[in-house]
Design a protein around this motif. Structure first.
Motif, PDB file in Angstrom:
ATOM      1  N   CYS A  47     -25.831 -62.924  15.430  1.00  0.00           N
ATOM      2  CA  CYS A  47     -26.990 -63.649  15.942  1.00  0.00           C
ATOM      3  C   CYS A  47     -27.572 -64.487  14.805  1.00  0.00           C
ATOM      4  N   LYS A  48     -27.314 -65.766  14.855  1.00  0.00           N
ATOM      5  CA  LYS A  48     -27.704 -66.646  13.740  1.00  0.00           C
ATOM      6  C   LYS A  48     -29.029 -67.328  14.074  1.00  0.00           C
ATOM      7  N   PHE A  49     -30.062 -66.876  13.386  1.00  0.00           N
ATOM      8  CA  PHE A  49     -31.405 -67.404  13.636  1.00  0.00           C
ATOM      9  C   PHE A  49     -31.772 -68.455  12.599  1.00  0.00           C
ATOM     10  N   HIS A  50     -32.326 -69.579  13.075  1.00  0.00           N
ATOM     11  CA  HIS A  50     -32.807 -70.636  12.169  1.00  0.00           C
ATOM     12  C   HIS A  50     -34.257 -70.956  12.507  1.00  0.00           C
ATOM     13  N   ALA A  51     -35.131 -70.909  11.509  1.00  0.00           N
ATOM     14  CA  ALA A  51     -36.524 -71.286  11.715  1.00  0.00           C
ATOM     15  C   ALA A  51     -36.665 -72.799  11.847  1.00  0.00           C
ATOM     16  N   ASP A  52     -35.707 -73.531  11.271  1.00  0.00           N
ATOM     17  CA  ASP A  52     -35.689 -74.998  11.339  1.00  0.00           C
ATOM     18  C   ASP A  52     -34.841 -75.409  12.543  1.00  0.00           C
ATOM     19  N   GLN A  53     -35.474 -75.992  13.556  1.00  0.00           N
ATOM     20  CA  GLN A  53     -34.759 -76.347  14.789  1.00  0.00           C
ATOM     21  C   GLN A  53     -33.701 -77.420  14.571  1.00  0.00           C
ATOM     22  N   ALA A  54     -33.808 -78.151  13.477  1.00  0.00           N
ATOM     23  CA  ALA A  54     -32.830 -79.207  13.202  1.00  0.00           C
ATOM     24  C   ALA A  54     -31.557 -78.666  12.570  1.00  0.00           C
ATOM     25  N   ARG A  55     -31.591 -77.424  12.129  1.00  0.00           N
ATOM     26  CA  ARG A  55     -30.447 -76.864  11.409  1.00  0.00           C
ATOM     27  C   ARG A  55     -29.378 -76.361  12.370  1.00  0.00           C
ATOM     28  N   ALA A  56     -28.127 -76.660  12.051  1.00  0.00           N
ATOM     29  CA  ALA A  56     -27.007 -76.226  12.883  1.00  0.00           C
ATOM     30  C   ALA A  56     -26.319 -75.022  12.262  1.00  0.00           C
ATOM     31  N   THR A  57     -25.704 -74.200  13.118  1.00  0.00           N
ATOM     32  CA  THR A  57     -24.837 -73.119  12.645  1.00  0.00           C
ATOM     33  C   THR A  57     -23.459 -73.724  12.408  1.00  0.00           C
ATOM     34  N   ASP A  58     -22.973 -73.646  11.172  1.00  0.00           N
ATOM     35  CA  ASP A  58     -21.767 -74.399  10.815  1.00  0.00           C
ATOM     36  C   ASP A  58     -20.497 -73.560  10.884  1.00  0.00           C
ATOM     37  N   VAL A  59     -19.385 -74.196  10.532  1.00  0.00           N
ATOM     38  CA  VAL A  59     -18.070 -73.565  10.672  1.00  0.00           C
ATOM     39  C   VAL A  59     -17.903 -72.361   9.747  1.00  0.00           C
ATOM     40  N   LYS A  60     -18.635 -72.300   8.643  1.00  0.00           N
ATOM     41  CA  LYS A  60     -18.524 -71.148   7.732  1.00  0.00           C
ATOM     42  C   LYS A  60     -18.902 -69.854   8.454  1.00  0.00           C
ATOM     43  N   VAL A  61     -19.879 -69.942   9.345  1.00  0.00           N
ATOM     44  CA  VAL A  61     -20.282 -68.758  10.109  1.00  0.00           C
ATOM     45  C   VAL A  61     -19.150 -68.325  11.038  1.00  0.00           C
ATOM     46  N   ALA A  62     -18.548 -69.288  11.723  1.00  0.00           N
ATOM     47  CA  ALA A  62     -17.437 -68.978  12.632  1.00  0.00           C
ATOM     48  C   ALA A  62     -16.261 -68.362  11.865  1.00  0.00           C
ATOM     49  N   LEU A  63     -15.965 -68.899  10.681  1.00  0.00           N
ATOM     50  CA  LEU A  63     -14.867 -68.365   9.858  1.00  0.00           C
ATOM     51  C   LEU A  63     -15.145 -66.917   9.458  1.00  0.00           C
ATOM     52  N   TYR A  64     -16.371 -66.666   9.021  1.00  0.00           N
ATOM     53  CA  TYR A  64     -16.733 -65.311   8.585  1.00  0.00           C
ATOM     54  C   TYR A  64     -16.670 -64.321   9.751  1.00  0.00           C
ATOM     55  N   VAL A  65     -17.243 -64.719  10.898  1.00  0.00           N
ATOM     56  CA  VAL A  65     -17.272 -63.818  12.066  1.00  0.00           C
ATOM     57  C   VAL A  65     -15.862 -63.520  12.558  1.00  0.00           C
ATOM     58  N   HIS A  66     -14.996 -64.527  12.535  1.00  0.00           N
ATOM     59  CA  HIS A  66     -13.614 -64.321  12.974  1.00  0.00           C
ATOM     60  C   HIS A  66     -12.883 -63.372  12.015  1.00  0.00           C
ATOM     61  N   SER A  67     -13.064 -63.560  10.725  1.00  0.00           N
ATOM     62  CA  SER A  67     -12.428 -62.700   9.737  1.00  0.00           C
ATOM     63  C   SER A  67     -12.901 -61.254   9.892  1.00  0.00           C
ATOM     64  N   ARG A  68     -14.206 -61.089  10.057  1.00  0.00           N
ATOM     65  CA  ARG A  68     -14.772 -59.746  10.252  1.00  0.00           C
ATOM     66  C   ARG A  68     -14.208 -59.098  11.518  1.00  0.00           C
ATOM     67  N   PHE A  69     -14.132 -59.867  12.582  1.00  0.00           N
ATOM     68  CA  PHE A  69     -13.630 -59.346  13.861  1.00  0.00           C
ATOM     69  C   PHE A  69     -12.179 -58.880  13.740  1.00  0.00           C
ATOM     70  N   ARG A  70     -11.364 -59.665  13.022  1.00  0.00           N
ATOM     71  CA  ARG A  70      -9.952 -59.279  12.844  1.00  0.00           C
ATOM     72  C   ARG A  70      -9.840 -57.950  12.102  1.00  0.00           C
ATOM     73  N   ASP A  71     -10.680 -57.755  11.086  1.00  0.00           N
ATOM     74  CA  ASP A  71     -10.644 -56.497  10.334  1.00  0.00           C
ATOM     75  C   ASP A  71     -11.090 -55.326  11.217  1.00  0.00           C
ATOM     76  N   ILE A  72     -12.127 -55.540  12.018  1.00  0.00           N
ATOM     77  CA  ILE A  72     -12.604 -54.499  12.940  1.00  0.00           C
ATOM     78  C   ILE A  72     -11.528 -54.166  13.972  1.00  0.00           C
ATOM     79  N   MET A  73     -10.855 -55.204  14.485  1.00  0.00           N
ATOM     80  CA  MET A  73      -9.823 -54.989  15.500  1.00  0.00           C
ATOM     81  C   MET A  73      -8.645 -54.197  14.951  1.00  0.00           C
ATOM     82  N   GLU A  74      -8.300 -54.412  13.689  1.00  0.00           N
ATOM     83  CA  GLU A  74      -7.213 -53.631  13.076  1.00  0.00           C
ATOM     84  C   GLU A  74      -7.561 -52.144  13.087  1.00  0.00           C
TER      85      GLU A  74
END
Length: 279
Positions: free
Chosen positions: A137-164
């Motif tokens: 759950c990526k919260f930003h106090a600044d409404q102009a700020r976007a959630t970028d690809v680094k978050v997606a990369l990290y979440v995917h990597s974490r998910f793969r480790d959990i799935m193993e």
């Protein structure tokens, strides 16, 4: 005919003023067609080039309150109410958790989940008999700020480790999936990477007609920060005392009294809660 006037979005981009967008937003918040048109007419009459989307929102919000339509104003302010859950982001995680509880999931917030290599802190884990979701759950106090690809990369990597680790134990759900949920927008690269890897990507108004705002509207769960009868100090105090949802307030009269909200004002507040939540 809508004025051809440029306005400045939260991102800093310039766009043409859209009468229909504001009217749709007001209607979605519960305004009648007549009230929505009246408010848009008044907003449009005062438009000047270079105004911001916040200026336009504020004008419409004040007109709703002036029209004695506080519950509609509360729903109309949803995006800024979500932003007001900050600054830590933890109330946002709890809020998302409550949405999935309402959808029939077992939910754990801020959970440590073992992976094959290391353990991971996951904002929200939601499961039922068939599905098992791991959510960032990526919260930003600044409404102009976007959630970028680094978050997606990290979440995917974490998910793969959990799935193993889950595979070692033996799969117990038909569907396991990583989610990224944000209160603002997702970058194009984040969406492209996430969807390429079968991740569920949810942002404000993304996917179209299925964004985080729709999740909230479907479950009729609204944060206390959307209410207009209480002020910012009172909202912050309620959050600090673990009251995130409007629906919780009728069961927490003790806290409201402790906050100094009694008698006439308490009655007004509880009425607004009922109206906002559609009860």
């Amino acid at each position: 005919m809508s004025k051809r006037i440029n306005i400045i979005k939260a991102s800093g981009d310039v766009a043409l003023f859209s009468r229909s967008k504001i009217e749709r937003s007001l209607r979605r918040s519960g305004a009648s067609p007549g009230l929505a048109r009246k408010i848009v007419n008044e907003v449009e009459a005062k438009l000047k080039s270079g105004m911001t989307t916040f200026d336009i929102y504020s004008a419409a919000f004040q007109l709703l309150k002036k029209a004695n339509a506080r519950p509609i104003a509360a729903r109309y302010s949803l995006k800024r109410a979500i932003t007001a859950l900050g600054p830590t982001g933890f109330p946002f995680e709890r809020f998302i958790g409550e949405i999935f509880k309402r959808k029939g999931f077992e939910v754990e917030v801020d959970k440590i989940v073992p992976g094959k290599c290391v353990s991971h802190e996951v904002d929200v884990v939601a499961k039922n008999k068939e599905k098992h979701y791991f959510m960032e759950c990526k919260f930003h106090a600044d409404q102009a700020r976007a959630t970028d690809v680094k978050v997606a990369l990290y979440v995917h990597s974490r998910f793969r480790d959990i799935m193993e680790k889950i595979k070692e134990k033996g799969l117990c759900h038909e569907i396991h999936r990583a989610w990224v949920i944000t209160n603002t927008r997702l970058s194009e690269d984040a969406i492209r990477y996430g969807e390429c890897n079968n991740m569920k990507m949810i942002g404000w108004k993304y996917p179209k007609d299925r964004g985080v705002e729709v999740l909230i509207e479907e479950t009729k769960l609204h944060p206390v920060t959307c209410l207009t009868v209480i002020d910012d100090y009172e909202k912050k105090w309620l959050l600090e005392n673990n009251v995130v949802l409007c629906q919780d307030l009728p069961r927490r009269i003790d806290l409201l009294n402790k906050l100094g909200i009694r008698e006439k004002r308490l009655k007004e507040l509880l009425k607004e809660v009922r109206d906002v939540c559609g009860e």
